[in-house]
Design an enzyme around this catalytic site. Structure first.
Site, PDB file in Angstrom:
ATOM      1  N   LYS A  60      39.611  -1.103  17.736  1.00 55.68           N
ATOM      2  CA  LYS A  60      39.093   0.153  18.312  1.00 55.68           C
ATOM      3  C   LYS A  60      38.020  -0.155  19.353  1.00 55.68           C
ATOM      4  O   LYS A  60      37.980   0.450  20.424  1.00 55.68           O
ATOM      5  CB  LYS A  60      38.521   1.047  17.209  1.00 55.68           C
ATOM      6  CG  LYS A  60      39.591   1.548  16.245  1.00 55.68           C
ATOM      7  CD  LYS A  60      39.010   2.427  15.168  1.00 55.68           C
ATOM      8  CE  LYS A  60      40.096   3.017  14.267  1.00 55.68           C
ATOM      9  NZ  LYS A  60      40.703   2.091  13.325  1.00 55.68           N
TER      10      LYS A  60
ATOM     11  N   GLN B  66      35.411   5.255   9.301  1.00 54.69           N
ATOM     12  CA  GLN B  66      36.640   4.724   8.704  1.00 54.69           C
ATOM     13  C   GLN B  66      36.760   5.163   7.246  1.00 54.69           C
ATOM     14  O   GLN B  66      35.804   5.013   6.478  1.00 54.69           O
ATOM     15  CB  GLN B  66      36.611   3.195   8.790  1.00 54.69           C
ATOM     16  CG  GLN B  66      37.861   2.507   8.268  1.00 54.69           C
ATOM     17  CD  GLN B  66      39.032   2.672   9.209  1.00 54.69           C
ATOM     18  OE1 GLN B  66      38.918   2.402  10.396  1.00 54.69           O
ATOM     19  NE2 GLN B  66      40.158   3.131   8.684  1.00 54.69           N
TER      20      GLN B  66
ATOM     21  N   ASP C 251      38.165  12.475  14.990  1.00 60.11           N
ATOM     22  CA  ASP C 251      39.359  12.392  14.138  1.00 60.11           C
ATOM     23  C   ASP C 251      39.518  13.625  13.252  1.00 60.11           C
ATOM     24  O   ASP C 251      40.134  13.544  12.192  1.00 60.11           O
ATOM     25  CB  ASP C 251      39.312  11.108  13.288  1.00 60.11           C
ATOM     26  CG  ASP C 251      40.703  10.663  12.834  1.00 60.11           C
ATOM     27  OD1 ASP C 251      41.699  11.220  13.325  1.00 60.11           O
ATOM     28  OD2 ASP C 251      40.780   9.761  11.984  1.00 60.11           O
TER      29      ASP C 251
END
Ligand code: NAP
Length: 289
Positions: A54, A98, A121
């Protein structure tokens, strides 16, 4: 002999990256510079490798990043404070945490601390609500990736009997919601599902995100099924999905490879979301979509 069509992700990922980079130029012209901050609570080498990718992706695009990796035994308070501090930092325009998190860390408490306008996200409960209400501020990267991949390969979703294996909050649930929104009839399976094979054999679109190598073999699918294998499982010798490719390819009409399927598009969607939340917060018009 393997007969299924390969639904590769690299081409669609390159196309989306191009769109994101154009909007990045627009952003910078308007004086808005993205910075992505990430939080990882793990010491698993595989998790660190995914996080490396990422940051590499952003570095290639010239986007600044900040990375906080915490050990898996970091206190819940430390994790909450780290996320809140990054969220409050004005130079951070995009924030990614995450998951899954260690069990002692309450995922909902983390989600609440991501400012909705920096959420790349669709983690904050308000953004989840807007997504479900049909008014998304931001879409979850992995379900966006699956949608773009199927659309790029002209695979119809509407009217299909879709089975999603996995109900994880970041992946399985948004995937089921995507299939429902795109007019498929959806069954969601998980570790307590009875007779998984009976459910998966009823699918003409099978999306699997269980994180279990070899979970789905040829005896569990019907002829002509389209298989989207979202999982990325590290095994000796490389990465595999949930699907036993050799036996499933005997029956499937099409399948996403692992690696090289959903993964590259997920990365491109993350880049696009980083740019999009930065542009939206700065009031930069979207010329490209
Ligand atoms: P997760 O939150 O742990 O969810 C896994 C889900 O699979 C759970 O709902 C679990 O059921 C279900 N499951 C586990 N074993 C099963 C079994 N034997 N039969 C049926 N269901 C089973 O994991 P996640 O974060 O959603 O990640 C899933 C996978 O996606 C991982 O391999 C991850 O590496 C991968 N991933 C891929 C991408 C990409 O871009 N391709 C991006 C991120 C993650 P319960 O709910 O009952 O426990």
């Amino acid at each position: 002999m393997a007969a299924s069509r390969c639904l590769a992700g690299d081409g669609p990922a390159d196309a989306l990256r191009g769109v994101a980079l154009d909007r990045l130029d627009d952003c910078r012209s308007a004086g808005a510079d993205p910075e992505l901050a990430t939080v990882l609570v793990s010491d698993d080498p595989a998790d660190r490798t995914f996080m490396d990718r990422k940051h590499d992706l952003c570095a290639e695009a010239g986007i600044d990043t900040r990375r906080i990796d915490l050990p898996p035994d970091a206190t819940a308070e430390r994790v909450y404070r780290t996320v809140a501090d990054l969220g409050a930092d004005p130079s951070v325009t995009a924030l990614f945490v995450q998951v899954p998190l260690p069990e002692h860390v309450d995922e909902l408490e983390v989600r609440r601390r991501i400012p909705p306008e920096k959420d790349v996200d669709c983690f904050h409960p308000a953004n989840v609500g807007r997504l479900v209400a049909g008014d998304p501020r931001v879409r979850p990267v992995t379900s966006r990736a699956v949608e773009r991949l199927l659309d790029a390969h002209d695979v119809r979703i509407a009217g299909r009997d879709a089975v999603v294996v996995g109900r994880g909050t970041a992946i399985g649930v948004p995937l089921a919601q995507l299939c429902c929104r795109r007019d498929a009839t959806v069954t969601v399976c998980h570790s307590r599902t009875r007779d998984l094979g009976a459910k998966t054999r009823a699918a003409d679109l099978l999306v699997t995100a269980a994180g279990t190598p070899g979970l789905i073999d040829g005896s569990m699918v019907s002829g002509g099924v389209v298989v989207v294998d979202v999982s990325v499982n590290r095994v000796s010798g490389g990465v595999v999905g949930d699907v036993d490719a050799a036996s499933v390819d005997e029956k499937a009409a099409a399948r996403t490879p692992v690696p090289g399927g959903v993964g590259p598009l997920t990365m491109a969607c993350l880049l696009d979301n980083v740019v999009a939340v930065t542009a939206d917060a700065a009031g930069v018009d979207d010329q490209s979509r």
